[in-house]
Design an enzyme around this catalytic site. Structure first.
Site, PDB file in Angstrom:
ATOM      1  N   ASN A 119    -127.368 -58.069  40.173  1.00 17.81           N
ATOM      2  CA  ASN A 119    -127.285 -57.330  38.907  1.00 17.81           C
ATOM      3  C   ASN A 119    -125.963 -56.575  38.763  1.00 17.81           C
ATOM      4  O   ASN A 119    -125.325 -56.613  37.704  1.00 17.81           O
ATOM      5  CB  ASN A 119    -128.456 -56.355  38.784  1.00 17.81           C
ATOM      6  N   THR A 164    -104.393 -61.709  -7.913  1.00 17.10           N
ATOM      7  CA  THR A 164    -105.664 -61.019  -7.687  1.00 17.10           C
ATOM      8  C   THR A 164    -106.691 -61.872  -8.422  1.00 17.10           C
ATOM      9  O   THR A 164    -106.363 -62.467  -9.462  1.00 17.10           O
ATOM     10  CB  THR A 164    -105.681 -59.575  -8.247  1.00 17.10           C
ATOM     11  N   HIS A 165    -107.894 -61.952  -7.888  1.00 17.66           N
ATOM     12  CA  HIS A 165    -108.941 -62.814  -8.467  1.00 17.66           C
ATOM     13  C   HIS A 165    -108.469 -64.262  -8.593  1.00 17.66           C
ATOM     14  O   HIS A 165    -108.945 -65.010  -9.445  1.00 17.66           O
ATOM     15  CB  HIS A 165    -109.386 -62.315  -9.850  1.00 17.66           C
ATOM     16  N   LYS A 292    -103.912 -89.715   0.191  1.00 15.63           N
ATOM     17  CA  LYS A 292    -104.357 -88.378   0.611  1.00 15.63           C
ATOM     18  C   LYS A 292    -103.644 -87.856   1.848  1.00 15.63           C
ATOM     19  O   LYS A 292    -103.368 -88.574   2.786  1.00 15.63           O
ATOM     20  CB  LYS A 292    -105.866 -88.404   0.920  1.00 15.63           C
ATOM     21  N   ASN A 294    -104.729 -84.546   4.023  1.00 11.44           N
ATOM     22  CA  ASN A 294    -105.730 -83.481   4.028  1.00 11.44           C
ATOM     23  C   ASN A 294    -105.399 -82.373   5.034  1.00 11.44           C
ATOM     24  O   ASN A 294    -104.937 -82.662   6.133  1.00 11.44           O
ATOM     25  CB  ASN A 294    -107.104 -84.058   4.375  1.00 11.44           C
ATOM     26  N   GLU A 299    -108.902 -76.469   7.466  1.00 17.25           N
ATOM     27  CA  GLU A 299    -110.337 -76.492   7.171  1.00 17.25           C
ATOM     28  C   GLU A 299    -111.156 -76.236   8.432  1.00 17.25           C
ATOM     29  O   GLU A 299    -112.183 -75.559   8.403  1.00 17.25           O
ATOM     30  CB  GLU A 299    -110.718 -77.820   6.525  1.00 17.25           C
ATOM     31  N   GLN A 331    -128.685 -63.096  30.907  1.00 18.48           N
ATOM     32  CA  GLN A 331    -127.960 -64.300  31.315  1.00 18.48           C
ATOM     33  C   GLN A 331    -127.425 -65.058  30.078  1.00 18.48           C
ATOM     34  O   GLN A 331    -126.493 -65.847  30.173  1.00 18.48           O
ATOM     35  CB  GLN A 331    -128.883 -65.218  32.135  1.00 18.48           C
ATOM     36  N   LYS A 334    -123.370 -65.111  28.432  1.00 14.51           N
ATOM     37  CA  LYS A 334    -122.129 -65.794  28.819  1.00 14.51           C
ATOM     38  C   LYS A 334    -121.692 -66.919  27.892  1.00 14.51           C
ATOM     39  O   LYS A 334    -120.517 -67.007  27.523  1.00 14.51           O
ATOM     40  CB  LYS A 334    -122.273 -66.331  30.243  1.00 14.51           C
TER      41      LYS A 334
HETATM   42  N1  ARG Z   1    -127.329 -65.527  36.726  1.00 13.36           N
HETATM   43  C1  ARG Z   1    -127.756 -64.185  36.484  1.00 13.36           C
HETATM   44  C2  ARG Z   1    -127.127 -63.718  35.153  1.00 13.36           C
HETATM   45  O1  ARG Z   1    -126.239 -64.337  34.706  1.00 13.36           O
HETATM   46  C3  ARG Z   1    -127.290 -63.281  37.585  1.00 13.36           C
HETATM   47  C4  ARG Z   1    -128.114 -62.069  37.788  1.00 13.36           C
HETATM   48  C5  ARG Z   1    -129.461 -62.409  38.309  1.00 13.36           C
HETATM   49  N2  ARG Z   1    -130.205 -61.238  38.615  1.00 13.36           N
HETATM   50  C6  ARG Z   1    -131.525 -61.276  38.782  1.00 13.36           C
HETATM   51  N3  ARG Z   1    -132.127 -60.155  39.041  1.00 13.36           N
HETATM   52  N4  ARG Z   1    -132.192 -62.381  38.659  1.00 13.36           N
HETATM   53  O2  ARG Z   1    -127.546 -62.761  34.561  1.00 13.36           O
END
Ligand code: ARG
Length: 465
Positions: A119, A164-165, A292, A294, A299, A331, A334
């Protein structure tokens, strides 16, 4: 006691379990497929932690050295693409520790995690990753601002209609328009630097939630890992993901700015406007219509803003539901960050490419200026003769109407026509019909005149230094 609990007993947390994990759950639970991306942060974090353990004599100096070198070997495997992820490598922390054990033996490797939890480990790793990679985004963002400044400086003579607009409003310098986008990017750059500074607080040494029982020197850890401050509360340290929210908001807002720039350029590149022409390098053709060209790059830039915002809103929904300290929901922090990072890294560089290679067509810009865009200047002319602006606004409107009625330009109206509208009009009214002059009149700081555009260029250059 010999273990009869294969394979769960092999897990870092397997001791208390007797049943097997559903293979589907195993996959569902794992994050190694994406969090291996911060293998390096995980390894340097562990090396610092090994040193800290030795400082408190929890492990010997030799053990610390063994851990350090072993971790270096693991790092080398990642760097040379030879690290082999195995079944049971749930996440990057588990994978690195498993491999370390194989290299230096599990007796010493097994001491590394003393007082530490995944953690505080994952919170530390992720902050390191965002900090290091975020600095690369600062660099590419500055390259984009630089491209805008270079154009603005080279093309300061070019004048165009300002809108503007999306209706023609007043003449401006093309450089002024480009710089208006550069100022948004400047704000993005400042925001990014500020959030990188804010996130630079160390979670490590917080344990699973309640703190570290081995008097680990957190100041030492912070120094080793380049953190400016300690997270002041262990519960907060393992669960705070504000830096994720801030990064995703930053990415979303920056993409909004990129998208708005793209929208301007798309409009200006249409045949109807014809103010700019994208380089072939950033355009594509049509599979059906041979004529064309583009603006796909623009875009896509406009389109990708949506996915980044989606990542942010998704994460906010996840984050809001979590009770105190660590929960596995976290988790989910990420993937949106990695996706936003990749999108921004690509988008910023493409924007720089588009901006620095597009061709402008000053003659088209000039041809789109019309005398009615000087109606405000006509009103201002009378203000300079002492007539209150509210009156002059009305009088100028009458001049516009008169010209419209005669299907001519205001510049074709005679002095007598103007005199009938107001006695303050004189011979010099003809001087109003000058776009360049209109632009130069706007020389209050921030305006579109040459010196005030130059001042903006200088100020952005100073920022980029
Ligand atoms: N892979 C977990 C995450 O990205 C790591 C932490 C896991 N901790 C736990 N108490 N299971 O959050």
């Amino acid at each position: 006691m010999a273990s009869t609990q294969e394979p769960a007993a092999r897990k870092l947390w397997g001791g208390r379990f007797s049943g097997k994990t559903d293979p589907l759950m195993e996959k569902f639970n794992a994050s190694i497929s994406f969090d291996s991306r911060f293998y390096r942060a995980d390894i340097v974090g562990s090396q610092a932690y090994a040193k800290a353990l030795a400082l408190k004599k929890i492990i010997t100096e030799e053990e610390a050295a063994k851990l350090h070198d072993g971790l270096d070997s693991v790092l080398a495997e990642w760097e040379s693409n030879s690290f082999q992820i195995k079944d049971g490598d749930e996440d990057i922390h588990t994978a690195n520790e498993r491999r370390l054990g194989e290299i230096i033996g599990s007796h010493v490797a097994g001491k590394l995690h003393t007082g530490r939890s995944r953690n505080d480990q994952v919170a530390t790793d992720f902050r390191i990753w965002v900090r290091e990679e975020g600095r690369k985004l600062v660099v590419v963002l500055k390259e984009l601002i630089d491209a805008a400044v270079v154009r603005a400086e080279n093309e300061i003579d070019v004048i165009m209609p300002g809108y503007t607009h999306l209706q023609r409003a007043q003449p401006i310098r093309w450089s002024h328009l480009i710089l208006s986008h550069a100022w948004s990017w400047h704000a993005d750059c400042q925001r990014l630097e500020q959030l990188l500074d804010r996130l630079n607080q160390l979670p490590l040494g917080s344990g699973a939630l309640a703190g570290n029982p081995f008097q680990i020197d957190r100041d030492f850890l912070a120094k080793e890992l380049g953190f400016d401050r300690l997270m002041p509360n262990s519960l907060y340290a393992v669960s705070d993901r504000d830096f994720v929210a801030e990064f995703l908001f930053w990415a979303s807002l920056t993409m909004v700015h990129i998208s708005r720039f793209a929208e301007d350029m798309i409009v200006y590149s249409t045949s109807e406007f014809g103010f700019i022409q994208l380089a072939d390098a950033y355009s594509t053709g049509s599979s059906l219509m041979p004529q064309k060209k583009n603006p796909d790059s623009l875009e896509l830039l406009r389109g990708k803003s949506g996915r980044v915002f989606g990542g942010m809103s998704g994460f906010m929904m996840t984050y809001k539901g979590t009770p105190s300290t660590y929960n596995k929901d976290l988790q989910e922090d990420k993937e949106p960050v990695f996706d936003a990072y990749d999108t921004l890294m690509g988008s910023l560089q493409i924007t720089t490419g588009v901006l620095s290679t597009l061709k402008i067509r000053p003659e088209k810009m000039l041809a789109s200026l019309s005398i009615d865009m000087l109606a405000t200047d006509l009103a201002e002319y009378l203000v300079r003769k002492g007539v209150p602006f509210r009156e002059t606004h009305h009088i100028s409107g009458e001049a516009v109407r008169l010209a419209e009625g005669r299907s001519c330009s205001m510049a074709d109206l005679k002095l007598e026509d103007f005199k009938k509208l107001h006695p303050a009009f004189e011979e010099d009214v003809v001087k109003v019909w000058n776009f360049e002059q209109s632009i130069e009149n706007r020389s209050t700081p921030g305006g579109t005149s040459r010196i005030t555009v130059k001042a903006q260029i200088d100020s952005l250059k100073a920022f980029l230094q």
